[in-house]
Write an enzyme that holds these catalytic residues in place. Sequence first.
Site, PDB file in Angstrom:
ATOM      1  N   GLU A 135      41.764  11.590 -24.455  1.00 24.60           N
ATOM      2  CA  GLU A 135      42.610  10.748 -23.599  1.00 24.60           C
ATOM      3  C   GLU A 135      42.008  10.755 -22.194  1.00 24.60           C
ATOM      4  O   GLU A 135      41.511  11.780 -21.732  1.00 24.60           O
ATOM      5  CB  GLU A 135      44.036  11.321 -23.550  1.00 24.60           C
ATOM      6  N   PHE A 136      42.084   9.609 -21.519  1.00 23.78           N
ATOM      7  CA  PHE A 136      41.448   9.522 -20.194  1.00 23.78           C
ATOM      8  C   PHE A 136      42.207  10.295 -19.123  1.00 23.78           C
ATOM      9  O   PHE A 136      41.725  10.469 -18.010  1.00 23.78           O
ATOM     10  CB  PHE A 136      41.329   8.059 -19.761  1.00 23.78           C
ATOM     11  N   LYS A 198      34.736  -4.265 -11.635  1.00 32.14           N
ATOM     12  CA  LYS A 198      35.892  -4.863 -10.995  1.00 32.14           C
ATOM     13  C   LYS A 198      37.090  -4.869 -11.936  1.00 32.14           C
ATOM     14  O   LYS A 198      36.854  -4.853 -13.146  1.00 32.14           O
ATOM     15  CB  LYS A 198      35.548  -6.259 -10.478  1.00 32.14           C
ATOM     16  N   HIS A 228      29.017  -8.193 -11.994  1.00 32.12           N
ATOM     17  CA  HIS A 228      28.002  -8.539 -13.002  1.00 32.12           C
ATOM     18  C   HIS A 228      27.199  -9.784 -12.609  1.00 32.12           C
ATOM     19  O   HIS A 228      26.120 -10.008 -13.125  1.00 32.12           O
ATOM     20  CB  HIS A 228      28.631  -8.687 -14.394  1.00 32.12           C
ATOM     21  N   LYS A 232      22.409 -11.093 -12.843  1.00 28.42           N
ATOM     22  CA  LYS A 232      21.759 -12.311 -13.350  1.00 28.42           C
ATOM     23  C   LYS A 232      20.449 -12.546 -12.579  1.00 28.42           C
ATOM     24  O   LYS A 232      20.449 -12.531 -11.344  1.00 28.42           O
ATOM     25  CB  LYS A 232      22.685 -13.529 -13.152  1.00 28.42           C
ATOM     26  N   GLU A 266      34.209 -23.240 -15.536  1.00 29.50           N
ATOM     27  CA  GLU A 266      34.173 -22.806 -16.934  1.00 29.50           C
ATOM     28  C   GLU A 266      34.927 -23.807 -17.804  1.00 29.50           C
ATOM     29  O   GLU A 266      35.881 -24.428 -17.336  1.00 29.50           O
ATOM     30  CB  GLU A 266      34.822 -21.431 -17.075  1.00 29.50           C
ATOM     31  N   ASP A 285      40.337 -13.166  -9.475  1.00 33.51           N
ATOM     32  CA  ASP A 285      39.370 -12.911 -10.545  1.00 33.51           C
ATOM     33  C   ASP A 285      37.943 -13.263 -10.113  1.00 33.51           C
ATOM     34  O   ASP A 285      36.984 -12.603 -10.529  1.00 33.51           O
ATOM     35  CB  ASP A 285      39.781 -13.748 -11.773  1.00 33.51           C
ATOM     36  N   HIS A 290      32.804 -12.434  -7.227  1.00 35.04           N
ATOM     37  CA  HIS A 290      31.619 -13.171  -7.687  1.00 35.04           C
ATOM     38  C   HIS A 290      31.180 -14.257  -6.691  1.00 35.04           C
ATOM     39  O   HIS A 290      30.003 -14.351  -6.332  1.00 35.04           O
ATOM     40  CB  HIS A 290      31.884 -13.832  -9.039  1.00 35.04           C
ATOM     41  N   LYS A 382      39.101 -22.506 -14.818  1.00 28.90           N
ATOM     42  CA  LYS A 382      39.021 -22.494 -16.279  1.00 28.90           C
ATOM     43  C   LYS A 382      39.314 -23.906 -16.771  1.00 28.90           C
ATOM     44  O   LYS A 382      40.011 -24.676 -16.096  1.00 28.90           O
ATOM     45  CB  LYS A 382      40.085 -21.559 -16.853  1.00 28.90           C
TER      46      LYS A 382
HETATM   47  C1  BG6 Z   1      34.626 -12.289 -15.115  1.00 30.20           C
HETATM   48  C2  BG6 Z   1      35.986 -12.916 -15.055  1.00 30.20           C
HETATM   49  O1  BG6 Z   1      34.486 -11.337 -14.104  1.00 30.20           O
HETATM   50  O2  BG6 Z   1      33.638 -13.318 -14.968  1.00 30.20           O
HETATM   51  C3  BG6 Z   1      36.143 -13.965 -16.144  1.00 30.20           C
HETATM   52  O3  BG6 Z   1      36.983 -11.901 -15.224  1.00 30.20           O
HETATM   53  C4  BG6 Z   1      35.029 -14.992 -16.040  1.00 30.20           C
HETATM   54  O4  BG6 Z   1      37.411 -14.601 -16.051  1.00 30.20           O
HETATM   55  C5  BG6 Z   1      33.677 -14.304 -15.980  1.00 30.20           C
HETATM   56  O5  BG6 Z   1      35.108 -15.822 -17.175  1.00 30.20           O
HETATM   57  C6  BG6 Z   1      32.576 -15.312 -15.694  1.00 30.20           C
HETATM   58  O6  BG6 Z   1      31.333 -14.679 -15.828  1.00 30.20           O
HETATM   59  P1  BG6 Z   1      30.089 -15.453 -16.427  1.00 30.20           P
HETATM   60  O7  BG6 Z   1      28.948 -14.498 -16.304  1.00 30.20           O
HETATM   61  O8  BG6 Z   1      30.434 -15.785 -17.851  1.00 30.20           O
HETATM   62  O9  BG6 Z   1      29.925 -16.689 -15.601  1.00 30.20           O
END
Ligand code: BG6
Length: 539
Positions: A135-136, A198, A228, A232, A266, A285, A290, A382
């Site tokens: 368990e964490f 995040k 993330h 890229k 997206e 988000d 990002h 989205k």
């Molecule tokens: C994530 C978000 O951090 O990044 C998602 O929580 C989003 O909602 C995603 O879809 C987008 O990342 P990528 O690399 O697919 O453009």
Amino acid sequence: MSTTPNTPAASSSQPDTAPARSCKVSTSSHDAPPSPAGKKPAPPCTLVIFGAGGDLTKRLLMPALYNLGIDGLLDDGMKIVGVNHGARETNAWREDLHQSLQQFAADKASTFHAGKLDDDAWNWVAQRLEYMAGEFESDDTFAQLKQKLAQSPGGNVIFYLAVGARFFKPIVEHLGKTGLLQEGEGANGGFRRLVIEKPFGTDLASARDLNAHILQYAQESQVYRIDHFLGKDTVQSILAVRFANALFEPVWRREYIDSVQITAAETIGVEGRGKFYEQTGAFRDMVPNHLFQLLGMVAMEPPNSFDAEAVRDKKAEIFDAIQPLTPDDVVFGQYEKGPAGVGYREEPDVAPRSTTETYAAARVLIENWRWAGVPFYLRTGKRLATRCTEISVQLKPVPFRLFRDTPVDALTPNVLTLRIDPAHGTSFDFNVKTPGPVMQVGAVQSSFDYADFFAERANVGYETLLYDCMLGDATLFQRADSIETSWCAVDSVLHPESGGAQAVHGYAAGSEGPAQADALLARDGHAWRPLQRDAVEKK
Ligand code: BG6
């Protein structure tokens, strides 16, 4: 971030197959992936993954480790310990991961080893995997972990928190109190690093609180906060385009640049993440993390070197210089039933009257010498018309009317577009004389596509981040101060009680977003670059 230069492929011109009104740069190609020239395996370490059974581990960490293994960038002595609640044999965990990797490889749409996994490469990773039930939030888990890590190669350990944000604090506290974050003697001279994904808080106050909590138990230099997007190649390349080409940097300033648009559109909806999304929304988000990271790469001053602190200092200056957003600078939207499917409120785990935004646009100003008065327009959403992450830098018009019958403001502006995803490359819109006896000016586009120059590498975007963390290179990771200044810039938008409730405007699923977002730019005499156009152009 490694700065080892990659030897460019020998150039061989290819027939020009570019569509009308588009001129391609000359192309060349590789048969084999370029070797990661000059790169050595990372030092030996144990990677402890909290959340061994989660999606992040399956979809991104394991594929990235597999790819690093194939490239020979992991040490033979490396170990990977997966911690998760629920009893399970190591073999069952291995099998589960193996199956996921096989599925990704079989998925034609993925860039992950289309076709087949290499058995030797998988076995190399599999032999290093060990599952530990725990368990964490339990003391036992960390006592057991401590015993296990006494044998860690070189004393080096990376703790990767691939878990929900509610576990960040308890895990860090337990690691700290068990002495597992202590470097030096206690760790046989090895390093102890903490990787966190995040969300780093949900507003300024919670981000400060989280940072303060972490820094009670670890030094800032031990903390690797992942965004993330910075994994890229196309995002890292923003700095290469800016600082390795004499053409761009001289004009990269308010005197020549009219405006910048940063888009992360997206086509997917909330994909079963209704619960998470209801609490988060598109703005939290994507925007202060990002999109701000992209903004930082575009706007930062040249660093003195590629040293992690030099780069992060320059980026931090930008976040600090962002004029705090007011509700007038932001437009929120929510997708409704449309050509691309159901509305957000009909998605599972979403309240029937939800006011959570699935689209956010913002007008950002940077108060510094270079960027004063240049608007940066950010948008994300989205269920939009197309998937497209890109940055378009629009230059100001030429100063006077040289071409007799063409007014200056009728010339198509120069636009440099840095394409991040799913297209990888750049394009540049500029003007030339059209063929024929009359002096007429027409707009054309020159484009560069990574696939035309470099062989596709099976890359899931976490390879560089994991490798850099093992090397101790924090260039691509977020520092506590930048996290806080980013939240600070948007805080008044997040707390409507201090600035008036943020309206949420409907837009049809599959459209370009709410009309109110157009009005945000129209105020300055600007317009969004249509998403649909991009889909056509990028083919
Ligand atoms: C994530 C978000 O951090 O990044 C998602 O929580 C989003 O909602 C995603 O879809 C987008 O990342 P990528 O690399 O697919 O453009």
